[in-house]
Design an enzyme around this catalytic site. Structure first.
Site, PDB file in Angstrom:
ATOM      1  N   CYS A   1    -120.451 -40.272  68.980  1.00  0.00           N
ATOM      2  CA  CYS A   1    -121.538 -39.288  69.026  1.00  0.00           C
ATOM      3  C   CYS A   1    -122.907 -39.961  68.969  1.00  0.00           C
ATOM      4  O   CYS A   1    -123.142 -40.863  68.172  1.00  0.00           O
ATOM      5  CB  CYS A   1    -121.389 -38.288  67.899  1.00  0.00           C
ATOM      6  SG  CYS A   1    -119.870 -37.313  68.008  1.00  0.00           S
TER       7      CYS A   1
ATOM      8  N   ASP B   1    -115.802 -42.006  63.355  1.00  0.00           N
ATOM      9  CA  ASP B   1    -116.325 -42.161  62.001  1.00  0.00           C
ATOM     10  C   ASP B   1    -115.428 -42.931  61.031  1.00  0.00           C
ATOM     11  O   ASP B   1    -115.885 -43.847  60.343  1.00  0.00           O
ATOM     12  CB  ASP B   1    -116.597 -40.787  61.394  1.00  0.00           C
ATOM     13  CG  ASP B   1    -117.637 -40.006  62.186  1.00  0.00           C
ATOM     14  OD1 ASP B   1    -118.081 -40.504  63.226  1.00  0.00           O
ATOM     15  OD2 ASP B   1    -117.990 -38.898  61.749  1.00  0.00           O
TER      16      ASP B   1
ATOM     17  N   GLU C   1    -115.817 -31.862  56.805  1.00  0.00           N
ATOM     18  CA  GLU C   1    -117.230 -31.758  57.132  1.00  0.00           C
ATOM     19  C   GLU C   1    -117.561 -30.317  57.479  1.00  0.00           C
ATOM     20  O   GLU C   1    -116.708 -29.564  57.950  1.00  0.00           O
ATOM     21  CB  GLU C   1    -117.583 -32.654  58.318  1.00  0.00           C
ATOM     22  CG  GLU C   1    -117.564 -34.133  57.970  1.00  0.00           C
ATOM     23  CD  GLU C   1    -117.951 -35.005  59.140  1.00  0.00           C
ATOM     24  OE1 GLU C   1    -118.091 -34.476  60.257  1.00  0.00           O
ATOM     25  OE2 GLU C   1    -118.102 -36.218  58.930  1.00  0.00           O
TER      26      GLU C   1
ATOM     27  N   SER D   1    -121.387 -33.503  58.379  1.00  0.00           N
ATOM     28  CA  SER D   1    -121.434 -34.416  59.509  1.00  0.00           C
ATOM     29  C   SER D   1    -122.747 -35.174  59.482  1.00  0.00           C
ATOM     30  O   SER D   1    -123.751 -34.700  58.939  1.00  0.00           O
ATOM     31  CB  SER D   1    -121.326 -33.618  60.810  1.00  0.00           C
ATOM     32  OG  SER D   1    -121.702 -34.411  61.912  1.00  0.00           O
TER      33      SER D   1
END
Length: 561
Positions: free
Chosen positions: A198, A127, A448, A474
């Site tokens: 992910c 991320d 998160e 998230s």
């Protein structure tokens, strides 16, 4: 014909008699005079052995370097750090994640400035590496772009595709006695089958797509999954492309416009993307000195329908999206409908409209639907304001229709307190879970809350409980959840005045997040508020607390003027 000095930076550090010591040191590791007479291209990546998200980047870096050499440049590989949101989720370690965005940006900037690369390609995965690399490129001002390492393939559990989201939600399901320990372990063992970030439209895939529409990644480069052979081909091509970009002298400042940022927001909204895109696009805009505010996300989302049926709100994974036609297909839909400005530039020098003309659509696919028959008439991002969030907060409405909730506040001063209450059955239907002192300053690091939100879903409370926090969510979070509440509690925001049992109202249609208290009552409660004792008084977290801005400004770090 070259239109720019392709050695506009590296001449200073490598050319002439006085630079013999520098050349001597570089010859020690295999470079020769011919290598050092060519443009020097930095190849940044964040390979690390702590997650699957970035695990393929050393291999991909070799492919980028091959493309650079073939196109007449000399690559120099370097790396930075990364923190896995998924691995650290729900622990003190998660506080490092958002902080790492700044460290990544700073480190790429430092190496770029110190070694005077003529251009830079940044390979990214998890991320914070994506916005961190983008921020660094904007600061450096040399030709450059970002290349996404790709999504993980879905795992298989009981004949169904699964992602890490399913494992997080299974924590609550198992705790509630609705999943056996054997099935829980089987899911854990099969959810993540290899390298890649992910696998839904979570934060990594959201930001990778956003950078394509922003013009900081080649259009179509993000969609191929991490272990697809096409990703190697993409990387060789981007190595060649960076040399073309350098010869044309095209820099991020030539690409990043207000309209480009609006295109990126529209893509996030149309794909039901992560709320973290708000934070990261604001941060990149601040670096580029482009005026962009939190209200712009709501405005654009209001007239952008959701047309991509992607997890967590939808049915499909990032690999399914790629099979359907990927970013170019979505881009073609949005350009044809006038929902993005097709005239904005991409790294190839072509416009977005030109880049998506050849977007292919798999026969019979239903991952990306038509704009005329959208999955939802408005986009996935909503900004709420009110007496609990004067500077705003972010709600993602993709994948569900509950737009109003009124209930009693269950107040927790940390994620751990909330998680313990959820998993021990002390949160009930109708409650509003409040998690505070988890913002950029208060956390520090704005953790998160996927552990808590997934546990609520796993406990069967996802459709009956709401949650608000000055922390983040998230990209895998779904349900009625308001994050980035600003001002945060550690800045004496109204969220700090909430007490157990206060009535909190989520009114998404009217863009309101309110507590049933008067302004005077809130101010009276805050009269005795004191700045909390810092959780860290030395090191990187202490530096971050001293410099970090509000979430409504992208939680960037900037010295006070």
């Amino acid at each position: 014909m070259e239109t720019t000095d392709t050695r506009h930076k590296s001449r200073t550090i490598l050319e002439g008699r006085d630079r013999a010591p520098a050349r001597a040191m570089l010859k020690a590791i295999g470079f020769n005079d011919e290598d050092l007479s060519k443009p020097i291209i930095g190849v940044a990546h964040s390979w690390i052995e702590t997650m699957p998200c970035n695990f393929n980047q050393r291999r991909l870096a070799e492919r980028v370097k091959a493309g650079i050499r073939a196109a007449g440049g000399t690559p120099m590989e370097f790396n930075t750090i990364a923190i896995s949101d998924g691995v650290t989720m729900g622990t003190e370690g998660m506080k490092a994640s958002l902080v790492s965005r700044e460290v990544i940006a700073d480190s790429i900037e430092l190496v770029g400035r110190g070694h005077m690369f003529d251009a830079i390609v940044s390979l990214v995965g998890c991320d914070k590496t994506i916005p961190g690399a983008a921020m660094a490129l904007v600061r450096l001002g040399v030709p450059g772009f970002v290349v996404y390492g790709g999504s993980i393939a879905p795992g298989r559990f009981k004949d169904s595709n699964v992602t890490i989201q399913d494992v997080f939600e299974a924590v609550g399901t198992n705790a509630a006695g609705r999943m056996t320990d054997e099935d829980f372990k089987d899911l854990e063992n099969h959810a993540c089958p290899g390298a890649g970030a992910c696998g839904g439209q979570f934060t990594a895939n959201t930001m990778a797509m956003a950078l394509e529409f922003l013009g900081l990644s080649p259009m179509g480069s993000a969609s191929p999954p991490a272990n697809d052979p096409r990703k190697d081909e993409v990387c060789v091509a981007t190595g060649e492309l960076i040399m073309d970009l350098l010869r044309r002298g095209l820099k991020p400042a030539d690409i990043l416009t207000r309209e480009a940022f609006e295109n990126a927001i529209a893509a996030v909204a149309a794909s039901g993307g992560s709320t973290n895109a708000v934070l990261h696009l604001l941060a990149i805009a601040r670096e580029a000195q482009i005026p962009l505010g939190i209200d712009d996300f709501d405005r654009i989302s209001r007239h952008t329908p959701i047309v991509a049926d992607l997890k967590p709100g939808g049915r499909y994974t990032a690999v399914d999206f790629d099979d359907a036609g990927g970013t170019k297909l979505l881009g073609r839909r949005l350009v044809e409908a006038g929902l993005v400005d097709g005239g904005q530039l991409t790294p190839t020098g072509k416009t977005i409209a030109e880049e998506v003309e050849d977007g292919n659509e798999a026969e019979g696919q239903d991952v990306v639907v038509s704009v005329g028959s959208p999955l939802r008439g408005t986009g996935g991002l909503v900004i709420l304001k009110g007496n609990l969030a004067p500077e705003g907060c972010v709600v993602k409405v993709a994948g569900y229709t509950r737009l109003f909730h009124e209930g009693p506040a269950r107040v927790f001063d940390s994620e751990e307190e909330a998680m313990e209450a959820v998993t021990n059955g002390r949160v009930e239907d109708g409650d509003v879970v409040v998690i505070r002192y988890e913002g950029p300053k208060g956390g520090p690091g704005m953790r998160e809350m996927l552990g808590v939100t997934a546990a609520l879903v796993g406990e069967g409370l996802g459709e009956s409980v709401a949650l608000l926090t000055d922390g983040r969510f998230s990209g895998a979070t779904h349900g009625l959840m308001a994050g980035h509440v600003a001002p945060e509690a550690a800045h004496r925001g109204p969220i700090a005045a909430l007490q157990e049992g206060d009535t909190v109202i989520f009114d998404v249609e009217n863009r309101k997040l309110e507590v049933v208290l008067s302004d005077e009552e809130i101010e009276d409660r805050l009269a005795d508020w004191r700045d909390p004792v810092p959780r860290y008084d030395t090191g990187v977290f202490a530096k971050y607390v001293a410099l970090v801005s509000s979430a409504s400004e992208g939680a960037i770090t900037r010295p006070e003027k």
